[in-house]
Scaffold this active site. Structure first.
Site, short mmCIF file in Angstrom:
data_model
loop_
_atom_site.label_atom_id
_atom_site.label_comp_id
_atom_site.label_asym_id
_atom_site.label_seq_id
_atom_site.Cartn_x
_atom_site.Cartn_y
_atom_site.Cartn_z
N ASP A 9 42.35 43.63 45.75
CA ASP A 9 43.03 43.22 44.51
C ASP A 9 44.49 43.66 44.37
OD1 ASP A 9 40.45 42.38 44.12
OD2 ASP A 9 40.11 43.48 42.27
N ASP A 51 40.78 39.19 42.13
CA ASP A 51 40.16 38.76 40.90
C ASP A 51 40.62 37.33 40.67
OD1 ASP A 51 38.63 40.87 40.05
OD2 ASP A 51 39.88 41.40 38.34
N HIS A 53 39.65 34.88 37.71
CA HIS A 53 38.84 34.57 36.54
C HIS A 53 39.07 33.16 36.03
CE1 HIS A 53 37.54 38.65 36.56
NE2 HIS A 53 38.72 39.15 36.26
N HIS A 62 33.75 39.68 30.24
CA HIS A 62 34.70 40.55 30.96
C HIS A 62 36.09 40.52 30.33
CE1 HIS A 62 36.23 42.71 34.46
NE2 HIS A 62 37.18 41.79 34.61
N HIS A 81 43.56 38.66 32.39
CA HIS A 81 44.24 39.05 33.63
C HIS A 81 43.70 38.22 34.78
CE1 HIS A 81 40.50 41.38 33.62
NE2 HIS A 81 40.59 41.37 34.95
N LYS A 106 36.78 36.73 43.53
CA LYS A 106 35.64 37.31 42.81
C LYS A 106 35.88 37.21 41.31
CE LYS A 106 37.39 42.06 43.27
NZ LYS A 106 37.58 42.44 41.86
N CYS A 148 37.89 48.79 41.08
CA CYS A 148 37.48 47.88 42.15
C CYS A 148 37.48 48.52 43.54
CB CYS A 148 38.33 46.62 42.10
SG CYS A 148 38.10 45.70 40.55
#
Length: 198
Positions: A9, A51, A53, A62, A81, A106, A148
């Site tokens: 990340d 990440d 999203h 989340h 984010h 992810k 993470c």
């Protein structure tokens, strides 16, 4: 060669100036780039996670969208984010990804901290990628130590890997939980090392 590098990340939203930027994030990006310049040939596999999203979604609780009721607790819920397709979700420009062999996304619609919860563009899990190449040792670097990076290293241990966390190539949200995360990882069997020993 049965070693992999797991880059967790290193994204614009997690480095300085990002939505959840951590102090030292840009330095981590630059440090990993230097490490790759010197050691990429030492790794059979280099995996980088992001990440990623879903937009217009709380991603399983989340993310607390701006203007919604309630506030993020910064433990299980967070401000927006790393929204897919935004600049914040992209790799930090200080990270040279030319040597990366597998890119993992992810958190697509759900909470996800470990890169082992994500998949490559081909739909493969990190565990499957490592198993296919006979990987036995992983070096873990990236952001954030207390979230993470911790989750990824613990999952790597669960999958039977010998884990080294390169402590000069990580950055955490806060000092105390980051120190606690490293202590937890060491207790679980991870080796805490410097990239100079790679």
């Amino acid at each position: 060669m049965t070693r992999a590098l797991l880059i967790v990340d290193v994204q614009n939203d997690f480095t300085e100036g990002g939505a959840l930027g951590v102090t030292g994030g840009n330095a981590v990006a630059a440090g990993i780039t230097r490490h790759l310049a010197e050691h990429a040939v030492d790794y059979a596999v280099i995996v980088a996670s992001r990440d990623w999203h879903d937009p217009d979604s709380d991603n399983g609780g989340h993310i607390v969208p701006a203007g919604s009721e309630g506030a993020p607790d910064f433990v299980d819920s967070w401000p927006p984010h790393c929204i897919a397709g935004t600049e914040g979700a992209e790799y930090d420009p200080g990270l040279d990804t030319a040597a990366v062999t597998h890119h993992v996304k992810k958190g697509q619609g759900k909470p996800a901290y470990s890169m082992f919860e994500g998949v490559t563009d081909d739909g493969d899990t990190v565990a499957a990628v490592l198993a296919a190449r006979g990987i036995e040792t992983v070096d873990v670097v990236g952001i954030a130590t207390d979230h993470c990076v911790r989750a990824t290293a613990l999952d790597a241990l669960e999958h039977g890997q010998h884990v080294r966390v390169l402590t000069d190539l990580i950055a955490g949200v806060a000092a105390e939980p980051s120190e606690a995360a490293l202590a937890e990882l060491a207790h679980a069997g991870a080796e805490l090392a410097s990239s100079g020993r790679a």
